[in-house]
Design a protein around this motif. Sequence first.
Motif, PDB file in Angstrom:
ATOM      1  N   GLY A 101      31.617 -71.797  60.982  1.00 55.28           N
ATOM      2  CA  GLY A 101      31.824 -73.233  61.074  1.00 55.28           C
ATOM      3  C   GLY A 101      31.161 -74.096  60.031  1.00 55.28           C
ATOM      4  N   ALA A 102      30.484 -73.503  59.028  1.00 56.22           N
ATOM      5  CA  ALA A 102      29.913 -74.316  57.957  1.00 56.22           C
ATOM      6  C   ALA A 102      31.041 -74.873  57.090  1.00 56.22           C
ATOM      7  CB  ALA A 102      28.947 -73.497  57.111  1.00 56.22           C
ATOM      8  N   ASP A 103      30.873 -76.084  56.597  1.00 57.70           N
ATOM      9  CA  ASP A 103      31.893 -76.722  55.773  1.00 57.70           C
ATOM     10  C   ASP A 103      31.645 -76.542  54.279  1.00 57.70           C
ATOM     11  OD1 ASP A 103      33.612 -78.571  57.725  1.00 57.70           O
ATOM     12  OD2 ASP A 103      31.536 -78.606  58.393  1.00 57.70           O
ATOM     13  N   ASP A 104      30.388 -76.484  53.905  1.00 53.39           N
ATOM     14  CA  ASP A 104      30.045 -76.415  52.493  1.00 53.39           C
ATOM     15  C   ASP A 104      28.640 -75.831  52.401  1.00 53.39           C
ATOM     16  OD1 ASP A 104      30.196 -76.689  49.767  1.00 53.39           O
ATOM     17  OD2 ASP A 104      30.204 -78.876  49.752  1.00 53.39           O
ATOM     18  N   TYR A 105      28.249 -75.454  51.192  1.00 58.46           N
ATOM     19  CA  TYR A 105      26.902 -74.917  51.019  1.00 58.46           C
ATOM     20  C   TYR A 105      26.359 -75.289  49.658  1.00 58.46           C
ATOM     21  CZ  TYR A 105      29.297 -71.301  48.320  1.00 58.46           C
ATOM     22  OH  TYR A 105      30.085 -70.653  47.397  1.00 58.46           O
ATOM     23  N   VAL A 106      25.038 -75.332  49.565  1.00 61.34           N
ATOM     24  CA  VAL A 106      24.335 -75.564  48.311  1.00 61.34           C
ATOM     25  C   VAL A 106      23.305 -74.452  48.159  1.00 61.34           C
ATOM     26  CG1 VAL A 106      22.808 -77.109  47.029  1.00 61.34           C
ATOM     27  CG2 VAL A 106      24.648 -78.062  48.420  1.00 61.34           C
ATOM     28  N   THR A 107      23.263 -73.860  46.978  1.00 64.34           N
ATOM     29  CA  THR A 107      22.331 -72.766  46.726  1.00 64.34           C
ATOM     30  C   THR A 107      21.030 -73.306  46.150  1.00 64.34           C
ATOM     31  OG1 THR A 107      24.179 -71.261  46.289  1.00 64.34           O
ATOM     32  CG2 THR A 107      22.009 -70.569  45.534  1.00 64.34           C
ATOM     33  N   LYS A 108      19.918 -72.849  46.715  1.00 62.84           N
ATOM     34  CA  LYS A 108      18.602 -73.239  46.200  1.00 62.84           C
ATOM     35  C   LYS A 108      18.335 -72.537  44.874  1.00 62.84           C
ATOM     36  CE  LYS A 108      16.542 -73.787  50.820  1.00 62.84           C
ATOM     37  NZ  LYS A 108      15.497 -73.276  51.727  1.00 62.84           N
ATOM     38  N   PRO A 109      17.600 -73.175  43.963  1.00 62.49           N
ATOM     39  CA  PRO A 109      17.109 -74.565  44.038  1.00 62.49           C
ATOM     40  C   PRO A 109      18.254 -75.545  43.788  1.00 62.49           C
ATOM     41  CG  PRO A 109      16.542 -73.610  41.922  1.00 62.49           C
ATOM     42  CD  PRO A 109      17.176 -72.505  42.726  1.00 62.49           C
ATOM     43  N   PHE A 110      18.226 -76.669  44.489  1.00 66.00           N
ATOM     44  CA  PHE A 110      19.305 -77.629  44.367  1.00 66.00           C
ATOM     45  C   PHE A 110      18.761 -78.979  43.892  1.00 66.00           C
ATOM     46  CE2 PHE A 110      17.871 -77.355  48.808  1.00 66.00           C
ATOM     47  CZ  PHE A 110      17.341 -78.625  48.978  1.00 66.00           C
ATOM     48  N   ARG A 111      19.675 -79.812  43.425  1.00 66.30           N
ATOM     49  CA  ARG A 111      19.328 -81.185  43.040  1.00 66.30           C
ATOM     50  C   ARG A 111      19.583 -82.096  44.234  1.00 66.30           C
ATOM     51  NH1 ARG A 111      23.280 -81.942  38.156  1.00 66.30           N
ATOM     52  NH2 ARG A 111      24.562 -80.831  39.693  1.00 66.30           N
ATOM     53  N   MET A 112      18.676 -83.007  44.489  1.00 65.50           N
ATOM     54  CA  MET A 112      18.824 -83.905  45.628  1.00 65.50           C
ATOM     55  C   MET A 112      20.107 -84.726  45.535  1.00 65.50           C
ATOM     56  SD  MET A 112      16.600 -83.663  48.012  1.00 65.50           S
ATOM     57  CE  MET A 112      15.058 -82.766  48.276  1.00 65.50           C
ATOM     58  N   ARG A 113      20.463 -85.150  44.343  1.00 64.42           N
ATOM     59  CA  ARG A 113      21.669 -85.958  44.208  1.00 64.42           C
ATOM     60  C   ARG A 113      22.913 -85.159  44.570  1.00 64.42           C
ATOM     61  NH1 ARG A 113      21.992 -86.829  37.626  1.00 64.42           N
ATOM     62  NH2 ARG A 113      22.256 -84.636  37.040  1.00 64.42           N
ATOM     63  N   GLU A 114      22.859 -83.848  44.338  1.00 62.43           N
ATOM     64  CA  GLU A 114      23.999 -83.007  44.725  1.00 62.43           C
ATOM     65  C   GLU A 114      24.118 -82.938  46.246  1.00 62.43           C
ATOM     66  OE1 GLU A 114      25.806 -78.499  44.080  1.00 62.43           O
ATOM     67  OE2 GLU A 114      23.770 -78.956  43.410  1.00 62.43           O
ATOM     68  N   VAL A 115      22.984 -82.780  46.929  1.00 60.20           N
ATOM     69  CA  VAL A 115      23.004 -82.741  48.392  1.00 60.20           C
ATOM     70  C   VAL A 115      23.549 -84.063  48.942  1.00 60.20           C
ATOM     71  CG1 VAL A 115      21.581 -82.613  50.461  1.00 60.20           C
ATOM     72  CG2 VAL A 115      21.126 -81.071  48.548  1.00 60.20           C
ATOM     73  N   VAL A 116      23.077 -85.177  48.413  1.00 61.16           N
ATOM     74  CA  VAL A 116      23.544 -86.485  48.886  1.00 61.16           C
ATOM     75  C   VAL A 116      25.042 -86.632  48.656  1.00 61.16           C
ATOM     76  CG1 VAL A 116      23.392 -88.974  48.524  1.00 61.16           C
ATOM     77  CG2 VAL A 116      21.302 -87.594  48.582  1.00 61.16           C
ATOM     78  N   ALA A 117      25.521 -86.200  47.485  1.00 59.76           N
ATOM     79  CA  ALA A 117      26.949 -86.301  47.186  1.00 59.76           C
ATOM     80  C   ALA A 117      27.773 -85.460  48.157  1.00 59.76           C
ATOM     81  CB  ALA A 117      27.219 -85.874  45.746  1.00 59.76           C
ATOM     82  N   ARG A 118      27.291 -84.256  48.465  1.00 60.01           N
ATOM     83  CA  ARG A 118      28.025 -83.388  49.400  1.00 60.01           C
ATOM     84  C   ARG A 118      28.027 -83.990  50.804  1.00 60.01           C
ATOM     85  NH1 ARG A 118      28.341 -77.944  47.437  1.00 60.01           N
ATOM     86  NH2 ARG A 118      28.358 -78.069  45.158  1.00 60.01           N
ATOM     87  N   VAL A 119      26.895 -84.553  51.219  1.00 60.78           N
ATOM     88  CA  VAL A 119      26.806 -85.178  52.546  1.00 60.78           C
ATOM     89  C   VAL A 119      27.814 -86.327  52.648  1.00 60.78           C
ATOM     90  CG1 VAL A 119      25.349 -86.634  54.020  1.00 60.78           C
ATOM     91  CG2 VAL A 119      24.436 -84.498  53.065  1.00 60.78           C
ATOM     92  N   ARG A 120      27.834 -87.185  51.652  1.00 59.30           N
ATOM     93  CA  ARG A 120      28.759 -88.319  51.686  1.00 59.30           C
ATOM     94  C   ARG A 120      30.213 -87.851  51.687  1.00 59.30           C
ATOM     95  NH1 ARG A 120      26.180 -92.972  51.388  1.00 59.30           N
ATOM     96  NH2 ARG A 120      24.185 -93.183  50.265  1.00 59.30           N
ATOM     97  N   ALA A 121      30.515 -86.834  50.905  1.00 59.78           N
ATOM     98  CA  ALA A 121      31.891 -86.332  50.845  1.00 59.78           C
ATOM     99  C   ALA A 121      32.324 -85.747  52.186  1.00 59.78           C
ATOM    100  CB  ALA A 121      32.013 -85.281  49.742  1.00 59.78           C
TER     101      ALA A 121
END
Length: 233
Positions: A101-121
Amino acid sequence: MNQAPGNTPTVLVVEDDPTINQALTDRLGAEGFRVLRAFDGPSAVVAHDEQLPDLVVLDVMLPGFDGLEVCRRIQAVRPVPILMLTARDDETDLLVGLAVGADDYVTKPFRMREVVARVRALLRRVERAQAMTSSSLPILTVDGLSIDRGARRVTVDSVDVHLTPLEFDLVLALATEPGIVRSRDQLMRDVWGWSDAAGTRTLDSHVKALRAKIGGHRVRTVHGVGYALVVES
């Protein structure tokens, strides 16, 4: 979405590393989200069940039980968008995460702006899906594949198929133009709400999971371009 007063989306951050947890909490809070925190599997499930957040940012490796089990338990209660954080880059792990049921993923180490962009999307995708939910929308039928957009229900040869919310949006995007090749960039923009080179693996993993559920022969890969829903001649 179950938003906090003032139409502020609520995000549950589940991360056992205190430094990363705090950094995510601070950044998402600064971006205008209401943020809840959990540091292990059991407390994450309790926080979800009590607070019903609009989205979950979920680490895979957690004490108590891991993020995959958290994802299973949350999705058994209600559909909610989940962005997984993983230090592992193994395809099997990623496919398991998408399957539960996961929709998307980010691999560590990640950029905070990428996480925010994925959350908003992801939140925008949920809003679009809710706006489309209407019993008046016609059912799409393509060679035994039936897509009820109002009920968000899919059947294959009259047999119900359980798809995650994002898998449903993906097959719907393909079914709106059956037989036409949709580029990876188009699908990423239409389904996820964003597109970049890093997102193609997310798309490819979801297509692989979708094929396993509706039949591998129904989705054609055009190498170097994208995917198309197969229409039998």
